[in-house]
Design a protein around this motif. Structure first.
Motif, PDB file in Angstrom:
ATOM      1  N   GLY A  53      36.384  59.594  78.253  1.00 44.61           N
ATOM      2  CA  GLY A  53      36.427  58.539  77.088  1.00 44.61           C
ATOM      3  C   GLY A  53      35.854  59.204  75.691  1.00 44.61           C
ATOM      4  O   GLY A  53      36.716  59.137  74.795  1.00 44.61           O
ATOM      5  N   ASN A  54      34.892  60.023  75.863  1.00 40.47           N
ATOM      6  CA  ASN A  54      34.178  60.588  74.598  1.00 40.47           C
ATOM      7  C   ASN A  54      35.116  61.806  74.077  1.00 40.47           C
ATOM      8  O   ASN A  54      35.270  61.748  72.688  1.00 40.47           O
ATOM      9  N   ILE A  55      35.813  62.411  74.840  1.00 38.28           N
ATOM     10  CA  ILE A  55      36.677  63.541  74.195  1.00 38.28           C
ATOM     11  C   ILE A  55      37.970  62.996  73.916  1.00 38.28           C
ATOM     12  O   ILE A  55      38.756  63.415  72.891  1.00 38.28           O
ATOM     13  N   LEU A  56      38.601  61.880  74.679  1.00 36.81           N
ATOM     14  CA  LEU A  56      39.745  61.157  74.207  1.00 36.81           C
ATOM     15  C   LEU A  56      39.505  60.575  72.789  1.00 36.81           C
ATOM     16  O   LEU A  56      40.775  60.865  71.991  1.00 36.81           O
ATOM     17  N   ALA A  57      38.535  60.164  72.419  1.00 35.18           N
ATOM     18  CA  ALA A  57      38.200  59.697  71.004  1.00 35.18           C
ATOM     19  C   ALA A  57      38.518  60.753  70.106  1.00 35.18           C
ATOM     20  O   ALA A  57      38.884  60.549  69.035  1.00 35.18           O
ATOM     21  N   ALA A  58      37.899  62.022  70.474  1.00 34.03           N
ATOM     22  CA  ALA A  58      38.011  63.205  69.572  1.00 34.03           C
ATOM     23  C   ALA A  58      39.553  63.609  69.465  1.00 34.03           C
ATOM     24  O   ALA A  58      40.416  63.767  68.504  1.00 34.03           O
ATOM     25  N   TYR A  59      40.376  63.316  70.668  1.00 33.83           N
ATOM     26  CA  TYR A  59      41.866  63.780  70.787  1.00 33.83           C
ATOM     27  C   TYR A  59      42.362  62.639  69.788  1.00 33.83           C
ATOM     28  O   TYR A  59      43.472  63.354  68.839  1.00 33.83           O
ATOM     29  N   TYR A  60      42.057  61.444  69.840  1.00 40.68           N
ATOM     30  CA  TYR A  60      42.719  60.446  68.795  1.00 40.68           C
ATOM     31  C   TYR A  60      42.573  60.771  67.400  1.00 40.68           C
ATOM     32  O   TYR A  60      43.233  60.647  66.654  1.00 40.68           O
ATOM     33  N   ALA A  61      41.191  61.128  67.289  1.00 46.77           N
ATOM     34  CA  ALA A  61      40.833  61.597  65.891  1.00 46.77           C
ATOM     35  C   ALA A  61      41.609  62.773  65.354  1.00 46.77           C
ATOM     36  O   ALA A  61      42.182  62.773  64.012  1.00 46.77           O
TER      37      ALA A  61
END
Length: 504
Positions: free
Chosen positions: A274-282
């Protein structure tokens, strides 16, 4: 903006419905129909704002059925006042003496000393407003599976929030002593905690099974209740995490550490993705990102997947000193696959079915190519994690926790492979070192450690001078409230019992 289901793209719900419901009826996850796009003028505009200003802007672009006043109220309640120490919820700290410019994004200044506070101080306010918007007068029953940090952060966030009850399941032998103490001593009239005989994946599978059990949902409805989630399967948990990557870039801009449009690397220690997916979306929204570096511990299922395209949970499970990453089934990977396939819910549903039935799936070469263009993946074992803590302390007198150390060690692997010493890098520092005081103390100076976790907290402070955070210090002498334990098969009964509902 509406939200689609990763396993049925024909299903559309509002933001409020997605947050209130948490997960789709078929077990799929909700994702926004599109991502807002931020050009350089938006990034420039964020530079001089506060963290609260940045959060309001980003949340407002995703939660279009919330008024600006409602979002402002939620953000202020989450991040205003004294909840986050130091005046900035997510400050950057430059790590000196590194071969490349490295900044630690400290995400642990909240009330439970872990990055989960960044979302779980906000989610209860989003959830209660979402329930009002969908005209639900039901009590929201929050079920949480935790590998250590989410549980305490969710308990603290939802403690005594009107119209909610929360139950947290954690692996009996799969969290640190400090994490267990934080959960089992939790205050609040609407909270419950239960250990399970198994690992985090068993807890997570059990919670998902309960969520999608028609009989359980009917029983709750008959008693004026409905399920929701505080895990990152809930979009309301994931969305706030996008904010701190934009905030970090804004702070780098303001400090003159990067020029507008200059790319950065982002390193994230992660188990559930989840935490790196948020960075992917950013990154997809316009944040200038060169490489997303996915750091795993010995449970390296994500490293293998991002390097080979094969996801295989059929492997030895390791209990490590970075327990929040001791995960073999990474729920949020489903959202990434949905995006990379061009929102092909049929393909995604097929892979998830294979994972459920065989524990394995493999993506096609074109998907693997996309993964490798975006991500670098690596892992390290406990010995390397301890070594990283020791070397960072000796090099810079900075004390980091066991998860941040995994990220730094994998970043070192990346540097060795790529020689990319020019790109400024942000490392997500996900927990205060005192949450894992024994492992950190053993890494810095093993002669100072004892068998008692709270004694090791005091010894670590005496050795390093790093201040003990108040929430950790307050645990000493606090009475244990929750001692229950069940098997994964007994989780449904435990939920009903905790809610005071007689089993039929």
């Amino acid at each position: 903006m509406n939200y689609q289901c990763t396993r049925n793209s024909a299903e559309h719900v509002s933001a409020a419905q997605a947050i209130a419901q948490g997960i789709s009826e078929d077990g799929g996850l909700f994702v926004p129909e599109s991502l807002p796009q931020y050009d350089s003028s938006v990034l420039e505009g964020m530079k001089d704002g506060t963290y609260l200003d940045r959060a309001e802007r980003i949340l407002g672009d995703f939660l279009t059925d919330f008024t600006p006043e409602e979002i402002r109220e939620c953000v202020k309640k989450a991040y205003g006042g004294e909840k986050f120490s130091g005046g900035h919820p997510a400050p950057l700290v430059e790590l000196p003496n590194c071969p490349a410019p490295v900044h630690l994004l400290e995400l642990w200044h909240g009330p439970t000393c872990a990055f989960k506070d960044m979302a779980l101080q906000l989610l209860p306010h989003l959830l209660t407003k979402s329930l009002q918007k969908i005209h639900s007068d039901k009590t929201a029953v929050i079920l949480v599976a935790t590998s250590g940090d989410t549980g305490k952060a969710a308990l603290e966030g939802f403690r005594d929030v009107a119209g909610t009850k929360i139950m947290v399941f954690y692996p009996q032998n799969g969290v640190s002593a400090m994490q267990k103490t934080q959960m089992t001593t939790q205050e609040g009239e609407n909270v419950a905690v239960c250990a399970i005989e198994g690992n985090f994946d068993d807890a997570q599978t059990g919670v998902k099974r309960i969520f999608t059990d028609p009989a359980m949902k009917e029983t709750l409805a008959e008693n004026g209740m409905m399920f929701s989630s505080a895990n990152s399967i809930n979009w309301g948990r994931l969305l706030p995490q996008i904010v701190y990557y934009f905030s970090a870039y804004s702070d780098l801009l303001k400090a003159g550490k990067v020029q507008l449009g200059q790319e950065i690397n982002i390193v994230v220690p992660t188990g559930n993705f989840g935490n790196i997916l948020a960075a992917y979306y950013a990154k997809k929204m316009g944040l200038p990102v060169h490489k997303l570096i996915c750091a795993s511990n010995a449970n390296n299922v994500l490293t293998e997947f991002l390097r080979t395209g094969v996801y295989d949970r059929n492997r030895q499970f390791f209990t490590t000193i970075s327990p929040s990453m001791d995960i073999l089934v990474s729920s949020n990977l489903e959202r990434l696959l949905y995006d990379l396939t061009g929102r092909d819910s049929e393909r995604v549903a097929g892979w998830m079915q294979q994972l459920s039935e065989t524990g394995r799936y493999e993506v096609e070469p074109e998907i693997l190519k996309q993964l490798q263009e975006i991500f670098y993946a690596g892992f390290c074992d406990d010995a390397q994690t301890c070594g990283a803590i020791h070397e960072i302390y000796n090099m810079s007198h900075y004390v980091c926790d066991t998860h941040t150390a995994v990220a730094i060690q994998v970043y070192r692997h990346y540097l060795a492979e790529t020689q990319d010493t020019k790109t400024p890098t942000v490392v997500a520092s996900t927990a205060n070192p005192y949450k894992f005081a024994t492992s950190v103390l053993l890494s810095v100076d093993q002669t100072k450690a004892s068998g008692d976790d709270l004694a090791n907290v005091r010894a670590l402070e005496a050795l390093t001078g790093a201040p003990i955070p108040q929430p950790i210090a307050a645990l000493e002498g606090k009475p244990v409230r929750f001692t229950q334990c069940c098997t994964p098969d007994g989780m449904s009964d435990m939920v009903l019992s905790g809610l005071g509902i007689a089993k039929e």
